[in-house]
Write an enzyme that holds these catalytic residues in place. Structure first.
Site, mmCIF file in Angstrom:
data_model
loop_
_atom_site.group_PDB
_atom_site.id
_atom_site.type_symbol
_atom_site.label_atom_id
_atom_site.label_comp_id
_atom_site.label_asym_id
_atom_site.label_seq_id
_atom_site.Cartn_x
_atom_site.Cartn_y
_atom_site.Cartn_z
ATOM 1 C CG ASP A 1 -1.530 -0.953 1.800
ATOM 2 O OD1 ASP A 1 -1.486 -2.079 0.655
ATOM 3 O OD2 ASP A 1 -2.206 -1.052 2.462
ATOM 4 C CD GLU B 1 -6.705 -5.397 4.123
ATOM 5 O OE1 GLU B 1 -6.346 -6.023 4.976
ATOM 6 O OE2 GLU B 1 -6.623 -5.217 2.903
HETATM 7 C C1 FRU Z 1 -3.727 -3.712 2.619
HETATM 8 C C2 FRU Z 1 -3.192 -4.083 4.081
HETATM 9 C C3 FRU Z 1 -3.865 -3.107 5.102
HETATM 10 C C4 FRU Z 1 -2.439 -3.400 5.946
HETATM 11 C C5 FRU Z 1 -1.334 -3.707 5.354
HETATM 12 C C6 FRU Z 1 -0.511 -4.371 5.671
HETATM 13 O O1 FRU Z 1 -3.196 -3.975 1.557
HETATM 14 O O2 FRU Z 1 -3.636 -5.322 4.144
HETATM 15 O O3 FRU Z 1 -4.727 -3.470 5.701
HETATM 16 O O4 FRU Z 1 -2.320 -2.072 6.823
HETATM 17 O O5 FRU Z 1 -1.806 -4.026 3.916
HETATM 18 O O6 FRU Z 1 0.910 -4.540 4.835
#
Ligand code: FRU
Length: 492
Positions: A44, A219
């Site tokens: 992300d 998320e």
């Molecule tokens: C989304 C996610 C988020 C988390 C991060 C962990 O892609 O799963 O929810 O904070 O990636 O790397």
């Protein structure tokens, strides 16, 4: 296919834009105008914020390997959202506590009190992740414009003692004069909103959800105000969520306390209809002259760790400007590639008034190009463009006039067996109604990433493909008998 009048195509060559370090950035699948870390894993985008003429991009990063793990915030900056400079790791994993996704603000009025000697603090809020135990919200601050970070001594700032509670997005709410934080109850499919005067103490405001697509865990909420296209003053609030493994959006009002969705609740709206766009968030604190802009992660959790790229894995989308437009009863998100990308155009090929019968191969081979085209499909025809064509392979995008759908198909695009979920996820489509009998496409192809903006950004498709080295051809195709195809191609 036959094309009647007005086939016009321009092809421009873009330059490799990311600073090549030794042999890095010359690898077979390496995108050249999409951000990717020099080495190792990323997911992300985090902490997108503008400060003093600089766009910051933090991102989920594993400094120790080319798969997910040891989550840490990597860091890069840009003056134009296209050319990026790599910076040292910003916030590292510590004592087994991973630094999950979050956002960043410039605390100009020093509400946090972190600013000393007149320095303006940048404050990051992120989820501290203890595997299978707890997720709580922490803050860290920087007094040197984001280069080095100090974790707040009294973390966590918000802990509900939950295993899944993550991905804070914070921003300043002008009317209420407080900070707002949106964050996720992933399993319950709920976005929670909180407020704070100082970024340290947070009060619960309201909840939104479940709504729309609840098929995967929710998320990365992103709430941002966007202009209504074609108006001078009107604005709406855009709430984007990621549900493993695609995204959706809601458009409505946020009064500083509660978000109200104004789109029909029986429909699902997606910022991207392709397989590889996730966890997008919008920039904080952009100058008033810059349109709201978001960046997403170009990958998909169903196969992310298995994509065949080394020594890096995953890239970011082209930054997209955001606005909304009312189409019938729906607020539709309009996304455009950030304007600065046009500065990469080098050469162009124009094909005008071309008539395509069956197929027409363009006189160029390239894996980094931009195409603008307009297709006028004949009734009951299928027509479109094949990219990365070679002896056996191609990536196809096209319009099926009978079904009125635009589709992409990567089933024959090269290495499609890297993971069975990639093999299965090979065709993506959306109903698109022709406008004046035409469909407009704006396509970016960058070695292993294709991004397609349909009808001036009313729908976007992002996909990865891993074609063979020599698969660099481009061809137009149609099976219609009376096909009008109007193609404008820019690219490289
Ligand atoms: C989304 C996610 C988020 C988390 C991060 C962990 O892609 O799963 O929810 O904070 O990636 O790397």
């Amino acid at each position: 296919m036959k094309l009647k009048k007005n086939l016009f195509a321009i092809l421009l060559l873009l330059s490799a834009v990311i600073n090549a370090q030794n042999k890095l950035y010359t690898e077979q699948y390496r995108p050249q105008f999409h951000f990717s870390p020099a080495t190792n894993w990323c997911n992300d985008p985090n902490g997108l914020v503008y400060n003093n003429g600089v766009y910051h991009l933090f991102y989920q990063h594993n400094p120790f390997g080319n798969v997910w793990g040891h989550m840490t915030w990597g860091h890069a900056t840009s003056m134009d959202l296209i050319h990026w400079k790599h910076l040292p790791i910003a916030i590292p994993e510590e004592n087994g506590v991973m630094i999950f996704s979050g956002t960043c603000v410039v605390d100009k009025n020093n509400t946090s009190g972190f600013g000393t000697n007149g320095k303006i603090p940048m404050v990051a809020v992120y989820t501290a992740h203890i595997e299978n135990v707890n997720q709580s919200q922490h803050i860290a601050y920087s007094l040197d414009d984001g280069i080095t970070w100090i974790k707040y001594a009294n973390n966590p700032v918000l802990d509900l003692h939950k295993k899944d509670f993550r991905d804070p997005k914070i921003f300043w709410h002008q009317q209420k004069k407080y900070w707002v934080m949106a964050l996720m109850f992933p399993v319950e499919h709920i976005v929670q909103f909180y407020s704070s005067k100082n970024l340290k103490e947070w009060q619960h405001l309201s909840d939104f959800g479940p709504a729309g697509d609840t098929s995967g865990v929710w998320e990365c909420p992103d709430l941002t105000q966007v202009p209504v296209k074609g108006t001078l003053e009107q604005k709406k609030w855009l709430l984007q969520t990621s549900q493993n493994a695609n995204m959706q959006y809601f458009v409505g009002e946020f009064d500083g306390v509660k978000f109200t969705n104004e789109n029909p609740t029986n429909k699902i709206f997606r910022p991207d209809y392709g397989p590889d766009y996730y966890a997008a968030i919008a920039y904080n604190q952009l100058p008033a002259t810059v349109l709201p802009t978001s960046i997403g992660w170009v990958n998909n959790w169903n196969y992310a760790n298995d994509i065949p790229t080394t020594p890096w894995k995953s890239a970011m989308s082209i930054p997209r400007t955001l606005s909304v437009k009312k189409i019938n009863n729906d607020w539709v998100l309009i996304q455009k590639p950030v304007a600065a990308i046009a500065g990469l155009r080098k050469n162009k090929i124009t094909i005008d008034n071309a008539v395509v019968s069956d197929k027409k191969t363009l006189p160029i081979k390239s894996k980094q190009f931009e195409i603008e085209c307009t297709i006028e499909p004949a009734a009951s025809s299928v027509s479109g463009i094949r990219l990365a064509t070679g002896t056996n392979n191609y990536f196809e995008l096209g319009y099926d006039a009978t079904k009125q759908i635009f589709y992409i198909d990567r089933s024959k695009s090269g290495n499609t067996t890297l993971n069975e979920n990639f093999t299965k996820k090979d065709r993506f489509k959306k109903k698109i109604t022709l406008q004046n009998k035409k469909i407009k496409l704006h396509i970016y192809f960058d070695n292993s990433i294709v991004e397609i903006f349909v009808n001036d950004g009313e729908a976007v498709f992002t996909a990865q493909l891993f074609s063979d080295k020599d698969d660099g051809g481009i061809e137009l195709f149609s099976d219609g008998e009376r096909q009008n195809l109007v193609v404008y191609i820019f690219g490289k």
